[in-house]
Design a protein around this motif. Structure first.
Motif, PDB file in Angstrom:
ATOM      1  N   GLN A 195      42.274 103.014 -34.820  1.00 39.63           N
ATOM      2  CA  GLN A 195      41.632 103.743 -33.853  1.00 39.63           C
ATOM      3  C   GLN A 195      41.880 104.977 -34.071  1.00 39.63           C
ATOM      4  O   GLN A 195      40.846 105.830 -33.673  1.00 39.63           O
ATOM      5  N   GLN A 196      42.356 105.869 -35.639  1.00 37.43           N
ATOM      6  CA  GLN A 196      41.727 106.651 -36.169  1.00 37.43           C
ATOM      7  C   GLN A 196      40.432 106.778 -36.556  1.00 37.43           C
ATOM      8  O   GLN A 196      39.580 107.588 -36.383  1.00 37.43           O
ATOM      9  N   GLY A 197      40.225 106.237 -37.254  1.00 36.84           N
ATOM     10  CA  GLY A 197      38.933 105.800 -38.227  1.00 36.84           C
ATOM     11  C   GLY A 197      37.686 105.530 -37.270  1.00 36.84           C
ATOM     12  O   GLY A 197      36.911 106.029 -36.950  1.00 36.84           O
ATOM     13  N   TYR A 198      37.895 104.915 -35.929  1.00 34.37           N
ATOM     14  CA  TYR A 198      36.600 104.895 -35.033  1.00 34.37           C
ATOM     15  C   TYR A 198      37.179 105.311 -33.435  1.00 34.37           C
ATOM     16  O   TYR A 198      36.778 104.641 -32.192  1.00 34.37           O
ATOM     17  N   THR A 199      37.485 106.401 -33.545  1.00 37.76           N
ATOM     18  CA  THR A 199      37.835 107.611 -32.450  1.00 37.76           C
ATOM     19  C   THR A 199      36.653 108.504 -32.889  1.00 37.76           C
ATOM     20  O   THR A 199      36.364 109.451 -33.884  1.00 37.76           O
ATOM     21  N   PHE A 200      35.578 108.986 -31.753  1.00 35.91           N
ATOM     22  CA  PHE A 200      34.774 110.059 -31.813  1.00 35.91           C
ATOM     23  C   PHE A 200      34.151 111.346 -30.482  1.00 35.91           C
ATOM     24  O   PHE A 200      34.622 110.219 -29.473  1.00 35.91           O
ATOM     25  N   LYS A 201      33.643 112.220 -31.426  1.00 35.33           N
ATOM     26  CA  LYS A 201      33.885 112.830 -29.856  1.00 35.33           C
ATOM     27  C   LYS A 201      32.292 113.176 -28.756  1.00 35.33           C
ATOM     28  O   LYS A 201      32.602 113.042 -28.409  1.00 35.33           O
ATOM     29  N   GLY A 202      31.419 112.095 -29.764  1.00 35.72           N
ATOM     30  CA  GLY A 202      30.395 111.657 -29.509  1.00 35.72           C
ATOM     31  C   GLY A 202      29.761 111.001 -28.616  1.00 35.72           C
ATOM     32  O   GLY A 202      30.728 110.027 -28.738  1.00 35.72           O
ATOM     33  N   GLU A 203      28.835 110.492 -28.169  1.00 35.84           N
ATOM     34  CA  GLU A 203      28.595 108.771 -27.485  1.00 35.84           C
ATOM     35  C   GLU A 203      28.446 108.324 -28.409  1.00 35.84           C
ATOM     36  O   GLU A 203      28.511 108.299 -29.734  1.00 35.84           O
ATOM     37  N   TRP A 204      28.596 106.764 -28.067  1.00 38.60           N
ATOM     38  CA  TRP A 204      29.223 105.893 -29.072  1.00 38.60           C
ATOM     39  C   TRP A 204      28.853 104.089 -27.506  1.00 38.60           C
ATOM     40  O   TRP A 204      28.940 104.300 -26.820  1.00 38.60           O
ATOM     41  N   PHE A 205      29.347 103.261 -28.421  1.00 35.21           N
ATOM     42  CA  PHE A 205      29.054 101.863 -27.766  1.00 35.21           C
ATOM     43  C   PHE A 205      30.247 100.691 -28.226  1.00 35.21           C
ATOM     44  O   PHE A 205      29.718 101.120 -29.884  1.00 35.21           O
ATOM     45  N   ARG A 206      30.293 100.013 -28.179  1.00 36.75           N
ATOM     46  CA  ARG A 206      31.532  99.590 -28.286  1.00 36.75           C
ATOM     47  C   ARG A 206      30.830  97.616 -28.998  1.00 36.75           C
ATOM     48  O   ARG A 206      29.769  97.678 -28.666  1.00 36.75           O
ATOM     49  N   LEU A 207      31.086  97.896 -30.256  1.00 38.83           N
ATOM     50  CA  LEU A 207      30.180  96.615 -31.167  1.00 38.83           C
ATOM     51  C   LEU A 207      31.077  95.063 -31.671  1.00 38.83           C
ATOM     52  O   LEU A 207      30.335  94.258 -31.154  1.00 38.83           O
ATOM     53  N   GLY A 208      32.037  95.550 -31.041  1.00 35.08           N
ATOM     54  CA  GLY A 208      33.641  94.287 -31.401  1.00 35.08           C
ATOM     55  C   GLY A 208      35.157  94.970 -31.545  1.00 35.08           C
ATOM     56  O   GLY A 208      35.360  95.814 -30.909  1.00 35.08           O
TER      57      GLY A 208
ATOM     58  N   VAL B 226      42.869  88.539 -33.495  1.00 36.00           N
ATOM     59  CA  VAL B 226      41.983  89.801 -31.974  1.00 36.00           C
ATOM     60  C   VAL B 226      42.940  91.008 -32.231  1.00 36.00           C
ATOM     61  O   VAL B 226      43.870  89.746 -31.471  1.00 36.00           O
ATOM     62  N   LEU B 227      43.368  91.888 -31.805  1.00 32.38           N
ATOM     63  CA  LEU B 227      44.307  92.939 -31.689  1.00 32.38           C
ATOM     64  C   LEU B 227      43.488  93.196 -30.595  1.00 32.38           C
ATOM     65  O   LEU B 227      42.458  94.620 -30.775  1.00 32.38           O
ATOM     66  N   LYS B 228      43.797  93.316 -29.468  1.00 29.76           N
ATOM     67  CA  LYS B 228      43.424  94.120 -28.459  1.00 29.76           C
ATOM     68  C   LYS B 228      43.785  95.430 -28.395  1.00 29.76           C
ATOM     69  O   LYS B 228      44.965  96.036 -28.727  1.00 29.76           O
ATOM     70  N   GLY B 229      42.746  96.379 -27.835  1.00 26.23           N
ATOM     71  CA  GLY B 229      43.006  97.844 -28.083  1.00 26.23           C
ATOM     72  C   GLY B 229      43.142  98.774 -29.657  1.00 26.23           C
ATOM     73  O   GLY B 229      43.166  99.908 -29.583  1.00 26.23           O
ATOM     74  N   THR B 230      41.946  97.376 -30.028  1.00 26.21           N
ATOM     75  CA  THR B 230      41.289  98.176 -31.329  1.00 26.21           C
ATOM     76  C   THR B 230      39.727  98.239 -31.615  1.00 26.21           C
ATOM     77  O   THR B 230      39.397  97.511 -32.280  1.00 26.21           O
ATOM     78  N   ASP B 231      39.333  98.676 -30.394  1.00 26.29           N
ATOM     79  CA  ASP B 231      38.045  98.114 -30.435  1.00 26.29           C
ATOM     80  C   ASP B 231      37.093  98.880 -31.477  1.00 26.29           C
ATOM     81  O   ASP B 231      37.558 100.208 -32.508  1.00 26.29           O
ATOM     82  N   VAL B 232      35.985  98.335 -32.774  1.00 26.50           N
ATOM     83  CA  VAL B 232      35.118  98.641 -33.225  1.00 26.50           C
ATOM     84  C   VAL B 232      34.127 100.186 -32.214  1.00 26.50           C
ATOM     85  O   VAL B 232      32.996  98.862 -32.221  1.00 26.50           O
ATOM     86  N   LEU B 233      33.878 100.984 -32.849  1.00 30.71           N
ATOM     87  CA  LEU B 233      32.347 101.661 -31.748  1.00 30.71           C
ATOM     88  C   LEU B 233      31.773 102.134 -33.239  1.00 30.71           C
ATOM     89  O   LEU B 233      31.898 102.419 -33.607  1.00 30.71           O
TER      90      LEU B 233
END
Length: 525
Positions: free
Chosen positions: A12-25, A33-40
């Motif tokens: 969550q800390q590594g894949y949190t961004f200020k700008g625009e993003w979209f979800r990869l998985g 699979v760990l819900k709440g750990t989206d890779v953006l």
């Protein structure tokens, strides 16, 4: 088992961004699979280039499709190199099935079938789509020499050819122009060229000509010519605000890698020369995906590899991102691989000792992690799963994450012929580039000069031949009798008149004397 809470926090800390993003998985740990750990994927760093690698059948193309969809939604134009012919389905909405529903249930989310704005493109006349062409002049002497793998001496001759054509206003549009100039400077125009530009080795021009013929055999004649494609047409936004996805259908280029390399390098060079410096942008202006990237590198010489490396390093500042899709990371040269910020590694297969060595080397390309045994897990990744790491907005690599990837929302199959016809029939670009234009160029100009010179030579030869024939005819005529002064008709007439007068005078005198004598005889006596 690794600490799931600690892992979740790290993701969550590594894949949190200020700008625009979209979800990869979504991240996975211990095959769960760990819900709440989206890779953006942050748009801000998508111009830092990337790699999608993995063995055949592991889902590389679908990953490429998901990323292209996310970019299009964010109003970023995309160019896809469709080598296998399975990417055209992006233009049609997908359809849900049991596997997709099961995947989304594990990851969270819903499936929304979506069609994306697509422009089909081609390098040949036998494929439907927008015809892409470039002129020889646009390549320039340096790039053309590198594609032909010429040495320094031969490169100098190519540079001289371009200078000669520029000085004499002879455009180099297609390969027949270039070939005609080579033939001209090797034969009829050699003396003139050497006087103004220096000595030319016929062995060097012969080598250059053979290299060009080799390029022709891979279908380069269809690529070089006019109208030349404008790169601005690759960076269009659709009517609905989404980025246009341009799919270059190059299925036949698997057997013609040199032409594929030629096109790719020309496109990158044109983009770099045309686009202004942008610096760091919130999102890229254009992203290119090169599927089966090993075709670009396997036939490339050292000079061509250096040129690709240079363009990859510099084009980022123009707002352009480049993603290579290939089976093995080792297919991409280390100098290029080191420039790639996003890495998506699908499963690799270990059937031999050499395969295991490659897997170990591939694992060393990724950040160290305490959560995975990367060497072992690389051979156990399921279809649609991959290791992911990228650069965050500060340019720092994110944690390496075993990721279950999102399914594409567009069709995971090709378009039918009828759908292709409908798509190309609506395209304005297809009509714009459909007709081949053959302006007067070096081939026509030199041919006209040679024909004019040949006509003058022929006329001179005919005149000389005619003079010889006339001389022969003159010799065949009989010699005329030489006339004396007294043979002249005028002289003869004057002579006859004078003789008559003299005769008449003499006769008159004689007549007068006779009558006098008679008169004396009769009159006096």
């Amino acid at each position: 088992m690794a600490d799931a809470q600690q892992f979740t926090t790290a993701v969550q800390q590594g894949y949190t961004f200020k700008g625009e993003w979209f979800r990869l998985g979504t991240a996975m740990l211990d095959q769960q699979v760990l819900k709440g750990t989206d890779v953006l994927l942050p748009l801000k760093t998508m111009n830092r280039h990337g790699l999608i690698a993995g063995a055949t059948g592991t889902g590389k193309t679908k990953t490429l499709q998901v990323i292209a969809e996310g970019l299009s939604d964010a109003s970023v134009p995309v160019v896809l190199m469709d080598i296998k012919g399975d990417l055209s389905g992006i233009a049609a909405a997908g359809a849900s099935n049991a596997k997709i529903e099961e995947r989304l249930q594990l990851m969270g989310g819903e499936f929304k079938p979506t069609a994306f704005p697509v422009e089909l493109m081609t390098l040949s006349d036998d494929k439907k789509g927008v015809r892409l062409r470039a002129t020889v002049s646009e390549f320039g002497p340096i790039l053309l020499s590198k594609i032909l793998a010429l040495n320094d001496t031969q490169q100098g001759i190519v540079a001289m050819i371009f200078k000669f054509c520029d000085d004499n206003k002879m455009p180099l549009l297609d390969l027949k122009d270039f070939i005609k100039v080579i033939q001209y400077i090797s034969d009829e125009g050699k003396a003139t060229i050497e006087k103004d530009y220096g000595k030319i080795s016929t062995s060097s021009t012969g080598t250059i000509l053979r290299k060009v013929v080799e390029l022709q055999q891979q279908g380069a004649d269809a690529f070089f010519g006019e109208p030349s494609f404008e790169v601005d047409d690759l960076m269009r936004i659709g009517d609905d605000g989404r980025g246009m996805i341009s799919i270059l259908r190059v299925m036949e280029l698997q057997d013609r890698p040199k032409l594929f390399s030629t096109f790719m390098l020309s496109l990158l060079a044109e983009l770099y020369a045309t686009l202004p410096e942008e610096g760091d942008m919130d999102k890229p202006k254009l992203v290119l995906f090169i599927d089966e990237a090993h075709l670009v590198f396997q036939e490339a010489n050292e000079a061509l590899l250096q040129q690709i490396e240079t363009v990859i390093k510099l084009i980022r500042s123009k707002g352009v991102g480049i993603f290579f899709c290939t089976q093995n990371p080792q297919d991409v040269p280390a100098s290029v691989l080191s420039q790639l910020g996003l890495k998506v590694q699908h499963a690799l297969r270990a059937f031999t000792a050499a395969d295991r060595k490659v897997i170990k080397q591939a694992a060393e390309n990724y950040p160290e992690t305490e959560y995975y045994d990367v060497d072992e897990l690389l051979t156990q990744l399921g279809i649609g799963e991959a290791f992911v790491t990228l650069l965050n907005e500060k340019g720092i690599p994110t944690p390496l994450v075993h990721t279950m990837l999102m399914p594409p929302r567009s069709r995971m199959d090709v378009l039918s012929d009828a759908e292709v016809d409908e798509l190309t029939g609506k395209s304005k670009l297809v009509r714009k580039y459909a007709e081949t234009i053959d302006h007067e160029s070096a081939h026509e100009i030199i041919t006209a000069k040679l024909e004019e010179a040949a006509a003058k030579t022929k006329a001179a030869e005919e005149a000389e031949e005619q003079a010889k024939e006339e001389a022969k005819e003159e010799k065949k005529r009989p010699a005329k009798k030489e006339e004396s002064f007294f043979d002249n008709p005028t002289v003869k007439q004057v002579g006859r008149t004078a003789a008559t007068i003299i005769t008449r005078s003499l006769l008159g005198a004689l007549g007068l004397g006779g009558r006098t004598t008679k008169r004396k005889k009769t009159g006096w006596f």
